[in-house]
Scaffold this motif. Structure first.
Motif, short mmCIF file in Angstrom:
data_model
loop_
_atom_site.label_atom_id
_atom_site.label_comp_id
_atom_site.label_asym_id
_atom_site.label_seq_id
_atom_site.Cartn_x
_atom_site.Cartn_y
_atom_site.Cartn_z
N ALA A 57 -12.08 1.28 -3.70
CA ALA A 57 -11.45 1.95 -3.27
C ALA A 57 -10.33 1.71 -2.25
O ALA A 57 -9.38 2.11 -2.15
CB ALA A 57 -12.33 3.28 -2.81
N LEU A 58 -10.87 0.78 -1.29
CA LEU A 58 -10.01 0.40 -0.30
C LEU A 58 -8.81 -0.71 -0.92
O LEU A 58 -7.60 -0.43 -0.41
CB LEU A 58 -10.69 -0.53 0.71
CG LEU A 58 -11.67 0.24 1.64
CD1 LEU A 58 -12.50 -0.73 2.58
CD2 LEU A 58 -11.00 1.31 2.42
N GLU A 59 -9.12 -1.05 -2.15
CA GLU A 59 -8.15 -1.75 -2.87
C GLU A 59 -6.90 -0.95 -3.35
O GLU A 59 -5.82 -1.15 -3.16
CB GLU A 59 -8.71 -2.35 -4.03
CG GLU A 59 -8.16 -3.81 -4.62
CD GLU A 59 -8.91 -4.39 -5.74
OE1 GLU A 59 -9.91 -4.81 -5.56
OE2 GLU A 59 -8.41 -4.26 -6.91
N TYR A 60 -7.40 0.08 -3.87
CA TYR A 60 -6.32 1.27 -4.25
C TYR A 60 -5.80 1.83 -3.10
O TYR A 60 -4.38 1.82 -3.27
CB TYR A 60 -7.11 2.63 -4.78
CG TYR A 60 -8.04 2.21 -5.75
CD1 TYR A 60 -7.87 1.25 -7.07
CD2 TYR A 60 -9.17 3.33 -6.34
CE1 TYR A 60 -8.96 1.10 -7.98
CE2 TYR A 60 -9.97 3.02 -7.36
CZ TYR A 60 -9.88 1.95 -8.13
OH TYR A 60 -10.63 1.45 -9.19
N LEU A 61 -6.25 2.11 -2.03
CA LEU A 61 -5.38 2.48 -0.81
C LEU A 61 -4.58 1.64 -0.35
O LEU A 61 -3.37 1.87 -0.11
CB LEU A 61 -6.70 2.69 0.35
CG LEU A 61 -6.06 3.35 1.56
CD1 LEU A 61 -5.46 4.76 1.22
CD2 LEU A 61 -7.22 3.47 2.77
N ASP A 62 -4.81 0.10 -0.26
CA ASP A 62 -3.92 -0.82 0.21
C ASP A 62 -2.83 -0.96 -0.59
O ASP A 62 -1.71 -1.50 -0.09
CB ASP A 62 -4.56 -2.13 0.04
CG ASP A 62 -4.48 -3.23 1.17
OD1 ASP A 62 -4.67 -2.89 2.20
OD2 ASP A 62 -3.96 -4.12 0.49
N GLU A 63 -2.78 -0.41 -1.76
CA GLU A 63 -1.59 -0.61 -2.58
C GLU A 63 -0.52 0.61 -2.37
O GLU A 63 0.62 0.32 -2.57
CB GLU A 63 -1.86 -0.12 -4.11
CG GLU A 63 -2.62 -1.21 -4.81
CD GLU A 63 -1.93 -2.54 -5.29
OE1 GLU A 63 -0.59 -2.29 -5.45
OE2 GLU A 63 -2.43 -3.55 -5.46
N PHE A 64 -1.08 1.61 -1.84
CA PHE A 64 -0.17 2.79 -1.67
C PHE A 64 0.23 2.89 -0.05
O PHE A 64 1.14 3.75 0.27
CB PHE A 64 -0.56 4.09 -2.21
CG PHE A 64 -0.68 3.91 -3.67
CD1 PHE A 64 0.36 4.24 -4.43
CD2 PHE A 64 -2.00 3.64 -4.34
CE1 PHE A 64 0.61 3.94 -5.70
CE2 PHE A 64 -1.79 3.45 -5.75
CZ PHE A 64 -0.69 3.55 -6.58
N ILE A 65 -0.83 2.59 0.82
CA ILE A 65 -0.62 3.03 2.15
C ILE A 65 0.59 2.66 3.12
O ILE A 65 1.01 1.52 2.57
CB ILE A 65 -1.97 2.74 3.06
CG1 ILE A 65 -2.03 3.36 4.18
CG2 ILE A 65 -1.76 1.23 3.27
CD1 ILE A 65 -3.46 3.42 4.97
N GLY A 66 1.19 3.25 3.72
CA GLY A 66 2.51 3.09 4.41
C GLY A 66 2.25 2.13 5.29
O GLY A 66 1.17 1.58 5.96
N ASP A 67 3.49 1.02 6.04
CA ASP A 67 3.25 0.11 6.98
C ASP A 67 4.29 0.48 7.91
O ASP A 67 4.69 -0.45 8.61
CB ASP A 67 3.65 -1.15 5.95
CG ASP A 67 5.01 -1.04 5.46
OD1 ASP A 67 5.66 -0.12 5.64
OD2 ASP A 67 5.57 -2.20 4.97
N GLN A 68 4.57 1.54 8.23
CA GLN A 68 5.31 2.08 9.52
C GLN A 68 4.56 2.64 10.52
O GLN A 68 4.71 3.40 11.30
CB GLN A 68 6.51 2.96 8.91
CG GLN A 68 7.57 2.33 8.14
CD GLN A 68 8.55 3.33 7.67
OE1 GLN A 68 9.03 3.79 8.42
NE2 GLN A 68 8.45 3.69 6.41
N GLY A 69 3.30 2.41 10.71
CA GLY A 69 2.25 2.83 11.71
C GLY A 69 1.29 4.28 11.26
O GLY A 69 0.36 4.31 11.81
N TYR A 70 1.82 4.76 10.37
CA TYR A 70 1.14 5.98 9.72
C TYR A 70 1.01 5.64 8.40
O TYR A 70 1.58 5.07 7.64
CB TYR A 70 2.06 7.15 10.03
CG TYR A 70 2.01 7.53 11.47
CD1 TYR A 70 1.02 8.15 12.25
CD2 TYR A 70 2.91 7.03 12.71
CE1 TYR A 70 0.83 8.49 13.73
CE2 TYR A 70 3.04 7.00 13.86
CZ TYR A 70 1.84 7.84 14.58
OH TYR A 70 1.84 7.93 15.75
#
Ligand code: GSH
Length: 191
Positions: free
Chosen positions: A109-122
């Motif tokens: 599940a964390l692998e899925y999240l890693d694909e989509f989560i933003g990288d601007q602090g939020y």
């Protein structure tokens, strides 16, 4: 609001009287109406109290927030949810197969999240949204609660999620949510 614990059969039975689905959270309104399911509660709060907004204005941003909630709810929470009940028994009684399944599914599940989560602090863009309200408490559980099962630490394996987790703890509102979750989990696990 007094939080209701559901860590034993008796308190769970009381809680089911409030929320027939039997899972936390549930929002009880002043008029006595009950609303279960975290994502639905957030959408309701956004509609009822739109200022300040916790959903972006643009369609893509809104979809990203909902995607974060969905990944958290369907994959991360469900990977861990049944295992919360394991800890009422002493460790020698824990079903190790179930625990390994929990760790493997959470990792996925964390692998899925890693694909989509933003990288601007939020989680989405550069401002606070419901996505952070969903992810901050669940990542606290991954970081601080899951290690009771003595698997390898999962967060460092997922670089974008790990970076997000480090950043989001600096946001004063999320820091408060994280601290309240920490206290609630500690209390539910018997102090
Ligand atoms: N889809 C639900 C999931 C909630 C959920 O699974 N909560 C867990 C704790 S994180 C729970 O209440 N477990 C109690 C149980 O299964 O007895 C939501 O988002 O509200």
């Amino acid at each position: 609001v007094e939080p209701l614990g559901i860590h034993d059969a008796e308190s769970k039975a009381d809680y089911v009287d409030v929320n027939p689905i039997g899972r936390v959270p549930a929002l009880v309104l002043d008029n006595g109406e009950v609303l279960p399911e975290s994502e639905v509660i957030c959408e309701y709060l956004e509609d009822a109290y739109p200022d300040p907004p916790l959903l972006p204005k643009d369609a893509w941003g809104r979809a990203q927030v909902r995607l974060m909630s969905r990944i958290s709810d369907i994959y991360i929470v469900m990977a861990m949810a049944e295992r919360f009940n394991v800890v009422v028994d002493p460790p020698e009684k824990w079903d190790q197969k179930l625990i390994q399944k929990c760790l493997a599914e959470t990792d996925k599940a964390l692998e899925y999240l890693d694909e989509f989560i933003g990288d601007q602090g939020y989680a989405v863009g550069s401002t606070l949204s419901h996505a952070d309200g969903t992810l901050a408490p669940i990542l606290l559980l991954v970081d601080e609660w899951l290690p009771i099962f003595r698997g390898e630490p999962l967060l460092p394996k997922h670089q974008r999620v790990a970076k997000y987790w480090k950043n989001i703890q600096q946001d004063p509102i999320c820091a408060r949510v994280i601290e309240e979750t920490r206290t609630a989990v500690h209390t539910a696990m018997g102090g």
